[in-house]
Design a protein around this motif. Structure first.
Motif, PDB file in Angstrom:
ATOM      1  N   SER A  10     -26.058  14.811  27.797  1.00 12.11           N
ATOM      2  CA  SER A  10     -25.698  16.013  27.054  1.00 12.11           C
ATOM      3  C   SER A  10     -24.801  15.696  25.865  1.00 12.11           C
ATOM      4  CB  SER A  10     -25.009  17.024  27.978  1.00 12.11           C
ATOM      5  OG  SER A  10     -23.753  16.533  28.436  1.00 12.11           O
ATOM      6  N   LEU A  11     -24.021  14.628  25.950  1.00 17.62           N
ATOM      7  CA  LEU A  11     -23.162  14.244  24.824  1.00 17.62           C
ATOM      8  C   LEU A  11     -24.010  13.799  23.636  1.00 17.62           C
ATOM      9  CD1 LEU A  11     -20.327  12.256  26.641  1.00 17.62           C
ATOM     10  CD2 LEU A  11     -20.611  14.725  26.345  1.00 17.62           C
ATOM     11  N   LEU A  12     -25.064  13.029  23.923  1.00 14.47           N
ATOM     12  CA  LEU A  12     -25.947  12.589  22.849  1.00 14.47           C
ATOM     13  C   LEU A  12     -26.727  13.756  22.271  1.00 14.47           C
ATOM     14  CD1 LEU A  12     -27.350   9.226  24.264  1.00 14.47           C
ATOM     15  CD2 LEU A  12     -25.560   9.553  22.563  1.00 14.47           C
ATOM     16  N   GLN A  13     -27.154  14.707  23.117  1.00 19.32           N
ATOM     17  CA  GLN A  13     -27.835  15.892  22.605  1.00 19.32           C
ATOM     18  C   GLN A  13     -26.941  16.654  21.641  1.00 19.32           C
ATOM     19  OE1 GLN A  13     -28.962  17.616  26.505  1.00 19.32           O
ATOM     20  NE2 GLN A  13     -31.014  17.808  25.620  1.00 19.32           N
ATOM     21  N   ALA A  14     -25.683  16.814  22.003  1.00 19.67           N
ATOM     22  CA  ALA A  14     -24.745  17.514  21.127  1.00 19.67           C
ATOM     23  C   ALA A  14     -24.548  16.752  19.815  1.00 19.67           C
ATOM     24  CB  ALA A  14     -23.409  17.705  21.838  1.00 19.67           C
ATOM     25  N   PHE A  15     -24.422  15.437  19.916  1.00 26.66           N
ATOM     26  CA  PHE A  15     -24.229  14.605  18.728  1.00 26.66           C
ATOM     27  C   PHE A  15     -25.403  14.738  17.758  1.00 26.66           C
ATOM     28  CE2 PHE A  15     -25.168  10.347  16.875  1.00 26.66           C
ATOM     29  CZ  PHE A  15     -24.155  10.320  15.929  1.00 26.66           C
ATOM     30  N   VAL A  16     -26.634  14.606  18.266  1.00 24.35           N
ATOM     31  CA  VAL A  16     -27.811  14.701  17.404  1.00 24.35           C
ATOM     32  C   VAL A  16     -27.904  16.097  16.796  1.00 24.35           C
ATOM     33  CG1 VAL A  16     -30.330  14.615  17.328  1.00 24.35           C
ATOM     34  CG2 VAL A  16     -29.067  12.903  18.631  1.00 24.35           C
TER      35      VAL A  16
END
Length: 298
Positions: A10-16
């Motif tokens: 979920s952290l990478l989803q938010a970042f992208v």
């Protein structure tokens, strides 16, 4: 050696999403989360990385060099997850048949196969016919089933969505610049050797749209193949116009960027009837899932 702690997806989803939209609020809308939640996810990722990924400015969030370096990796994981979701949705009765896609030559040759690979592994009954063309193929006549276009579709009875944008620039090889000098302004290009289009009207229309003074330029190499133009620029024959990300990947130097950096919207388009067929819809949905990360702002 200690085993790295697994990274929360979920952290990478938010970042992208923040990289793609440019703000916490817009990313929250895209992810169907609250803005504070997205903010906490970005701060958690920054703690994991060990440095800030965004500079907080009065104009909003500005990605750092570290964020730009991480984007391709994170976007690749997002594409893989989206492709997996599409594949899982058709797990038992995957569609079969042929789907014809038309898009620009550089994108169709250099990037589209890689983006389609996970989908085609999961759907072995589908055959893709790829028509690399700068011409706007007539989807109403079914010259193609699906188009990835670098301009807004004008034909009626088509359905489509904007999936991102591309930026263009002037590029030359270091070999050419060492021999002929570096142009400092757009006007200086009239004194240089240029690479460009031949007889295809697409190149002329694009030049008019970008307000390029091509009538004053000296073209020493012409080709209606954009890949052919890129090869000529890499060989040092002259200066050419190309997508900025392609020029950067080719190791070419960008010129007069302050004066010339136009952008075109990228559209995924199909005839309304085509999307009713299972195989067409499956390919369309896969492309709709993976193209936004491909054409996210860099």
């Amino acid at each position: 050696m200690s085993t790295p702690t697994p990274l929360d997806w979920s952290l990478l989803q938010a970042f992208v999403a923040v990289m793609r939209t440019g703000s916490l609020s817009a990313a929250a809308i895209e992810l169907k989360l609250t803005q504070p939640t997205v903010g906490r996810q970005i701060r958690a990722l920054e703690d994991r990385v060990g440095e800030a990924l965004f500079d907080r400015t009065p104009q909003g969030l500005r990605p750092t060099d570290r964020a730009l370096a991480l984007l391709d990796h994170a976007a690749g994981l997002e594409q893989a997850a989206q492709a997996l979701g599409v594949a899982m949705a058709g797990r038992l009765d995957s569609p079969t048949g042929t789907v014809r896609i038309t898009t620009s030559e550089p994108f169709g040759v250099e990037r589209l196969p890689e983006l389609l690979q996970p989908f085609m592994e999961a759907n072995p009954g589908i055959t893709i016919e790829m028509l690399p063309s700068s011409r706007i193929e007539n989807l109403l006549r079914r010259d193609a089933d699906i188009a990835i276009r670098f301009s807004r579709p004008e034909q009626p009875d088509l359905v489509g969505r904007q999936v991102g944008s591309v930026e263009y620039g002037c590029f030359a090889s270091e070999t050419y610049l060492a021999r002929h000098g570096v142009p400092e302004t757009l006007a200086d290009l009239a004194r240089h050797r240029m690479v460009g289009f031949d007889r295809d009207g697409f190149g002329r229309r694009a030049s008019e749209r970008m307000r390029l003074p091509v009538e004053a330029w000296r073209f020493v190499y012409r080709s209606d193949s954009m890949i052919g133009q890129h090869a000529a620029v890499r060989a040092g024959l002259g200066i050419g116009i190309m997508q900025a990300r392609i020029g950067a990947r080719s190791g070419l130097r960008r010129l007069v960027a302050a004066e010339f950096a136009p952008k075109d919207a990228v559209w995924l388009v199909a005839h309304a009837d085509v999307r009713q067929g299972r195989r067409f819809r499956a390919v369309y949905d896969h492309l709709a899932a993976v193209l936004p990360a491909e054409f996210a702002a860099r």
